[in-house]
Design an enzyme around this catalytic site. Structure first.
Site, PDB file in Angstrom:
ATOM      1  N   SER A   7       8.851  50.598  29.454  1.00  0.00           N
ATOM      2  CA  SER A   7       9.537  51.108  30.461  1.00  0.00           C
ATOM      3  C   SER A   7      10.226  49.510  31.111  1.00  0.00           C
ATOM      4  CB  SER A   7       8.571  51.596  31.649  1.00  0.00           C
ATOM      5  OG  SER A   7       9.921  52.029  32.948  1.00  0.00           O
ATOM      6  N   HIS A  31      11.262  53.297  27.091  1.00  0.00           N
ATOM      7  CA  HIS A  31      11.603  54.109  27.749  1.00  0.00           C
ATOM      8  C   HIS A  31      13.003  54.087  29.098  1.00  0.00           C
ATOM      9  CE1 HIS A  31       9.879  57.844  29.986  1.00  0.00           C
ATOM     10  NE2 HIS A  31       9.863  56.627  31.025  1.00  0.00           N
ATOM     11  N   ASP A  33      13.575  54.729  32.413  1.00  0.00           N
ATOM     12  CA  ASP A  33      13.459  55.837  33.830  1.00  0.00           C
ATOM     13  C   ASP A  33      14.832  56.422  35.160  1.00  0.00           C
ATOM     14  OD1 ASP A  33      10.850  56.510  34.295  1.00  0.00           O
ATOM     15  OD2 ASP A  33      10.479  54.501  33.476  1.00  0.00           O
ATOM     16  N   MET A  35      16.178  57.621  37.680  1.00  0.00           N
ATOM     17  CA  MET A  35      15.913  58.187  39.368  1.00  0.00           C
ATOM     18  C   MET A  35      17.509  58.578  40.230  1.00  0.00           C
ATOM     19  SD  MET A  35      12.435  56.163  40.241  1.00  0.00           S
ATOM     20  CE  MET A  35      11.239  55.912  38.106  1.00  0.00           C
ATOM     21  N   HIS A  64      13.629  59.405  30.702  1.00  0.00           N
ATOM     22  CA  HIS A  64      12.667  60.200  31.533  1.00  0.00           C
ATOM     23  C   HIS A  64      13.515  60.493  32.957  1.00  0.00           C
ATOM     24  CE1 HIS A  64       8.857  60.134  34.149  1.00  0.00           C
ATOM     25  NE2 HIS A  64       9.601  61.552  34.173  1.00  0.00           N
ATOM     26  N   MET A 130       2.239  62.553  33.645  1.00  0.00           N
ATOM     27  CA  MET A 130       2.304  61.628  34.518  1.00  0.00           C
ATOM     28  C   MET A 130       0.504  61.114  34.880  1.00  0.00           C
ATOM     29  SD  MET A 130       5.620  61.038  35.021  1.00  0.00           S
ATOM     30  CE  MET A 130       5.706  59.138  36.156  1.00  0.00           C
ATOM     31  N   ASP A 168       2.780  58.248  30.785  1.00  0.00           N
ATOM     32  CA  ASP A 168       3.303  57.283  32.184  1.00  0.00           C
ATOM     33  C   ASP A 168       2.843  57.513  32.946  1.00  0.00           C
ATOM     34  OD1 ASP A 168       5.424  55.799  32.916  1.00  0.00           O
ATOM     35  OD2 ASP A 168       6.880  57.800  32.857  1.00  0.00           O
TER      36      ASP A 168
HETATM   37  C1  DX5 Z   1       7.630  56.609  37.315  1.00  0.00           C
HETATM   38  C2  DX5 Z   1       7.770  56.054  35.855  1.00  0.00           C
HETATM   39  C3  DX5 Z   1       7.183  54.784  35.258  1.00  0.00           C
HETATM   40  C4  DX5 Z   1       6.868  52.958  35.431  1.00  0.00           C
HETATM   41  C5  DX5 Z   1       5.271  53.433  35.295  1.00  0.00           C
HETATM   42  O1  DX5 Z   1       7.974  56.230  37.342  1.00  0.00           O
HETATM   43  O2  DX5 Z   1       8.256  56.965  35.328  1.00  0.00           O
HETATM   44  O3  DX5 Z   1       7.716  54.663  33.105  1.00  0.00           O
HETATM   45  O4  DX5 Z   1       8.036  52.467  34.952  1.00  0.00           O
HETATM   46  O5  DX5 Z   1       5.667  52.385  35.228  1.00  0.00           O
HETATM   47  P1  DX5 Z   1       3.983  51.821  35.127  1.00  0.00           P
HETATM   48  O6  DX5 Z   1       3.215  51.160  33.496  1.00  0.00           O
HETATM   49  O7  DX5 Z   1       4.299  49.925  35.578  1.00  0.00           O
HETATM   50  O8  DX5 Z   1       2.807  52.304  35.722  1.00  0.00           O
HETATM   51 ZN    ZN Z   2       8.676  56.715  33.096  1.00  0.00          ZN
END
Ligand code: DX5
Ligand code: ZN
Length: 217
Positions: A7, A31, A33, A35, A64, A130, A168
């Site tokens: 990610s 991946h 992310d 937001m 994501h 998640m 994730d």
């Molecule tokens: C959080 C993201 C994840 C994040 C996970 O909302 O969806 O993809 O990067 O990070 P780690 O692997 O550090 O928990």
């Molecule tokens: Zn994610």
């Protein structure tokens, strides 16, 4: 058997192309992310960044979306887009993603029950479970989600569905064996990869830990 999707959330945002290059020898998925400061209290990557990164790599972009609207990401070069069941309009969003030629994913938060995704299992190409509250990297793995993940795996297999089961949040060498035994086929790992000195070695170690978990289980 399973793949690792590093990610980019934990990568250096000033140097994303280099971050992708650091893991390219170890995986074929990245991946991303997304937001928008509404569904989660953080603001990250949008279509222009995906489009810029697309020029640097042929890796599969597993986007994501912690928001709606897969369309702009397809245009920017996404390969897969995952939407959250908590956002609503699930059938429409999955159908939209598939009609755009995307691998259509459906995510559920740790506290969202299995029953929320059950009606959509055959409309998704990927289910994202998640194991932290979405929004930030570096949080602790929520082990209490594992039975739900195993239940999704059982139901996918029972129905003969080939959707990926992605996990994730808090994935590292310790938790990888637990989730592969529960049936995960894609392991997202952010801080356990990009906060390490040699991200490519971190991916390798997580894979090896997962493999060892499979053979031990
Ligand atoms: C959080 C993201 C994840 C994040 C996970 O909302 O969806 O993809 O990067 O990070 P780690 O692997 O550090 O928990
Ligand atoms: Zn994610």
């Amino acid at each position: 058997m399973f793949r690792i999707a590093p990610s980019l959330l934990s990568a250096d945002f000033g140097n994303l192309a280099e971050a992708v290059g650091q893991v390219a020898s170890e995986t074929d998925w990245v991946h991303v992310d997304v937001m928008d400061a509404h569904f989660v209290p953080n603001l990250t990557i949008g279509p222009p960044v995906v489009e810029s990164l697309r020029k640097h790599t042929g890796l599969f972009f597993d986007c994501h979306l912690m928001m709606a609207s897969p369309g702009a990401f397809r245009q920017a070069g996404a390969d897969g887009c995952t939407v959250h069941v908590e956002v609503g309009d699930t059938s429409e969003l999955l159908a939209q993603a598939r009609s755009l030629g995307l691998r259509a994913g459906l995510a559920l938060n740790p506290e969202t029950p299995y029953e929320a995704v059950e009606p959509f299992l055959d409309q998704a190409d990927l289910i994202l479970c998640m194991t932290v509250h979405p929004g930030f990297g570096g949080q602790s793995f929520m082990e209490e989600v594992v039975p739900k993940m195993a239940r999704i795996r059982t139901e996918l297999d029972r129905r003969g569905l080939s959707a990926e089961l992605e996990v994730d949040g808090g994935i590292d060498e310790q938790t990888a064996p637990v989730v592969v035994r529960a049936g995960a086929s894609v392991l997202v790992a952010g801080s356990a990869v990009f906060c390490m000195h040699r991200p490519w070695e971190a991916v390798r170690r997580i894979r090896e830990a997962g493999m060892a978990g499979l053979s031990a289980g």
